[in-house]
Every structure is written in C-alpha cells, then in structure tokens.
Design a protein around this motif. Structure first.
Motif, short mmCIF file in Angstrom:
data_model
loop_
_atom_site.label_atom_id
_atom_site.label_comp_id
_atom_site.label_asym_id
_atom_site.label_seq_id
_atom_site.Cartn_x
_atom_site.Cartn_y
_atom_site.Cartn_z
N CYS A 31 -10.88 9.51 5.38
CA CYS A 31 -12.22 9.18 4.91
C CYS A 31 -12.95 10.44 4.50
O CYS A 31 -12.98 11.43 5.24
N VAL A 78 -4.44 8.22 4.07
CA VAL A 78 -5.74 8.41 3.45
C VAL A 78 -6.76 8.78 4.54
O VAL A 78 -6.83 8.13 5.57
N CYS A 124 -12.21 2.39 6.20
CA CYS A 124 -12.50 3.29 7.33
C CYS A 124 -13.31 2.51 8.36
O CYS A 124 -14.53 2.37 8.23
N TRP A 127 -15.05 1.66 2.16
CA TRP A 127 -13.77 1.08 1.77
C TRP A 127 -13.56 1.33 0.29
O TRP A 127 -14.51 1.62 -0.46
N GLY A 141 0.82 -1.20 0.00
CA GLY A 141 0.00 0.00 0.00
C GLY A 141 0.85 1.25 0.00
O GLY A 141 1.71 1.43 0.87
N TYR A 185 -6.55 -2.65 0.32
CA TYR A 185 -7.85 -1.97 0.38
C TYR A 185 -7.76 -0.93 1.49
O TYR A 185 -7.25 -1.20 2.58
N TYR A 186 -8.25 0.27 1.22
CA TYR A 186 -8.30 1.32 2.23
C TYR A 186 -9.69 1.28 2.89
O TYR A 186 -10.71 1.49 2.23
N GLY A 205 -7.30 -0.34 -3.35
CA GLY A 205 -6.07 0.44 -3.29
C GLY A 205 -5.34 0.64 -4.60
O GLY A 205 -4.77 1.71 -4.82
N GLN A 263 -0.11 4.28 3.16
CA GLN A 263 -0.37 3.75 4.50
C GLN A 263 -0.42 4.88 5.52
O GLN A 263 0.53 5.64 5.66
N MET A 283 -8.00 6.28 7.46
CA MET A 283 -8.36 4.95 6.99
C MET A 283 -7.19 3.99 7.15
O MET A 283 -6.03 4.39 6.99
N ARG A 284 -7.49 2.75 7.46
CA ARG A 284 -6.47 1.72 7.62
C ARG A 284 -6.31 0.95 6.31
O ARG A 284 -7.15 1.04 5.41
N VAL A 285 -5.23 0.19 6.24
CA VAL A 285 -4.94 -0.62 5.05
C VAL A 285 -5.25 -2.07 5.38
O VAL A 285 -4.78 -2.62 6.39
#
Length: 338
Positions: free
Chosen positions: A260, A258, A284, A298, A252, A281-282, A301, A255, A267-269
C-alpha cells in the motif's frame, strides 16, 4: 576509575576484594594493563601488587578469574532455585488481567465481576466467531472496552479500560494461564544484531515448565488446544510473515507482492465476478484486520497486472536474456575455479 588510571592521576587503587570492581575478566584485565602502563599500584586486604610485575599480575588475574567463577556459581544457584520453585508451580509471576494473588499466594479469578464477565465474553465470542479478527470487529462494533492493569510506574495496579486490538487479543488467546495452567520458560532473552536484549518466543516443546490444572481458569485445557489449532490455521491469512510466501489460486499476478502506498502494509487480493470472469482487486484492509477499522484503499487489478507484465516482458527481452546467460556462465566459471 579506568580513565583516572589511564591518565596517570592515580598512584594506587585501594579496595577490599578489588577483583569485584569488574564483573568479567575482560574489564579486569584492561584495568591491570592500564595500571601496568601508568605504574599504578593495586592494594587489597592481602597486600600491595605491582601490575607491571609478572608474578603480581598473574596473581591478580587469578583472583579475577576466581571472582568471575564465584559470580557464575551464585547466578547458577539463584536460577536453579527459581527453576525448582517453578517446577512446583509456586513461583510468583505477573498475572494476566482476570487473575489475582491471594494473601497465601494462590491464583484465583479476579473478584471484580466486571473484569470476569468481560474476559469470559471474549472467549465466548472467539468460540462462536472462530477468528481473532472477528472478535475484535464485534467488540468494537458493540463498543465494549477491555481492561488492562498498569504494572509499573505511576498508577501501578490500577485498571484501565480501552478498546482491544488484534495483537492484545492474540496474547490473551495464546496465554495458557486462562486455561488454568502454570507455564514457565515461554520466552527467552536473546540479543539482536544491535546487541539489544529482546524476548524470543519459544515453542511449547521447549518450555521449561508446564503444569495443567494448576489453578482455576476461564476455559478448559481442551478448549485452549482447539483455540491454538484455530489460530494456527488462520495464521496464513492474518500473519504478515506468512502472507505473501504462498501464492494461492486466482488470476491475480501480484498476489502478496503489492504494498500500500499510504500505510505501507501488504495488500490482499479480492475477486469479484464481472462479465462471467473473476476480476482481481488489490485491497489494503490491514486496518480492518488489526483494529477493526476501515479499508485504507483498493485498486483494480487488470490495469496493474498489464503494466507489470509489459515491464517484465521489456526487461526480459532477448538481449537481456543473453546478458543474463553470459553472467550466469561467468559465475559458473568462477565457482569452478574456486
């Protein structure tokens, strides 16, 4: 009083210990300056003073300094008495839910069995799950309510039952009272950039008083220490301040970068295997972590990473690099000149 003196509506200010009109010398000397300009006299039990006279003004300033020093000494004595009482573990502080004071000021477990069982179940669940997020998710899935006591205003002392959230759970897990310890000085009052007083948490090494086994608790001190270690290890994954600073392994590109577009959270990966490759995938899931809710949104990515990569390559074209180097050289020259 200051406005009346400044507009010349007052001919004399009468009072006993008039230096107590202000709690600091800045206000007191401002009043003296305005009184001198408007030719207003000041009178106390010792006599009448003309603020325009140098000798009278110096005497009034000295009285203000002595009054401020007296207030400082009184405050220091009061704070010293509080600290001495805290060092003996006898200072009455607001108790968290699950504890009450007896008539002889001893700290005991709340006699309400429902409150006791709920608090014990919370610590048992954290002992099994190992994370605060998992505890919130389990309690909400089982529709278990947690008590809280109203501390001020209408209904003071009443107990309300509601769903627990992540921040409330962390307050409980970090509170040494539940391990039977008396602590004083965990927070200090400081002023922020807007000159408003806020409570700043202090590290344990800076606590003024810590007395383990001061009263009965829900967990042991050793278990409390283990809980703090677990929470500290989990902080990288759950804390907004720490998350995003340290890129982890993975393909990603963005990381921890990003945000939301719906709720504004970071947002997490998340990685899933597709055609023998890990595809980012990103996601939230702030509501999932904090309130055991549902995923906000989501996005795949690869498409986002390609668009950002193209934008970076366009911005870092050779011409842009030359301009950046020229600016850096000019800044270096200015630093040398300075």
């Amino acid at each position: 009083l200051v406005s009346e003196v400044a507009m010349g509506h007052a001919g004399i200010v009468l009072g006993l210990e008039v230096s107590r009109l202000a709690r600091n010398n800045a206000d007191w000397h401002r009043l003296l300056e305005l009184a001198a300009m408007s030719r207003t006299l000041i009178m106390d039990e010792d006599g009448i003073y003309d603020a325009a006279s140098f000798n009278d003004r110096m005497l009034l300033g000295l009285k203000g300094t002595m009054s401020e020093a007296e207030l400082h000494i009184l405050k220091s004595r009061l704070q010293g008495g509080i600290l001495n009482k805290a060092r003996r573990g006898e200072l009455e502080l607001p108790l968290p839910i699950g504890f009450v004071y007896t008539p002889d000021t001893r700290v005991v477990l709340d006699p309400d069995r429902q409150i006791q069982d709920t608090v014990r179940m919370l610590f048992d669940t954290f002992r099994e799950a190992g994370s605060a997020c998992a505890v919130v998710r389990r309690l909400r899935s089982e529709k278990i309510l947690f008590p809280r006591r109203i501390r001020r205003g209408i209904g003071k002392g009443d107990v309300l039952w509601s769903e627990i959230d992540h921040s409330r759970l962390l307050q409980i897990l970090h509170n040494p009272r539940y391990a039977g310890a008396f602590a004083y000085g965990r927070t200090r009052t400081v002023y922020n950039a807007k000159l408003k007083s806020v409570q700043q948490k202090m590290p344990r090494s800076d606590w003024q008083v810590l007395i383990p086994q001061a009263h009965e608790g829900y967990i042991s001190w050793d278990e409390f220490e283990r809980n703090q270690s677990s929470l500290e290890q989990n902080a990288v994954g759950f804390s907004p301040g720490l998350r995003g600073r340290m890129p982890r392994q993975g393909s990603g590109l963005l990381q921890g970068r990003v945000l939301c577009g719906r709720c504004g959270a970071r947002m997490r990966v998340h990685y899933e295997r597709f055609e023998d490759k890990l595809r980012p995938y990103y996601v939230c899931n702030e509501a999932v972590v904090r309130h055991a809710g549902k995923t906000c949104q989501w996005a795949r990515g690869p498409a986002i990473d390609e668009a950002v990569s193209a934008l970076l390559l366009e911005a870092m074209a050779p011409t842009a690099i030359e301009v950046a180097l020229a600016v850096q050289q000019e800044i270096s020259q200015r630093v040398e000149q300075a």
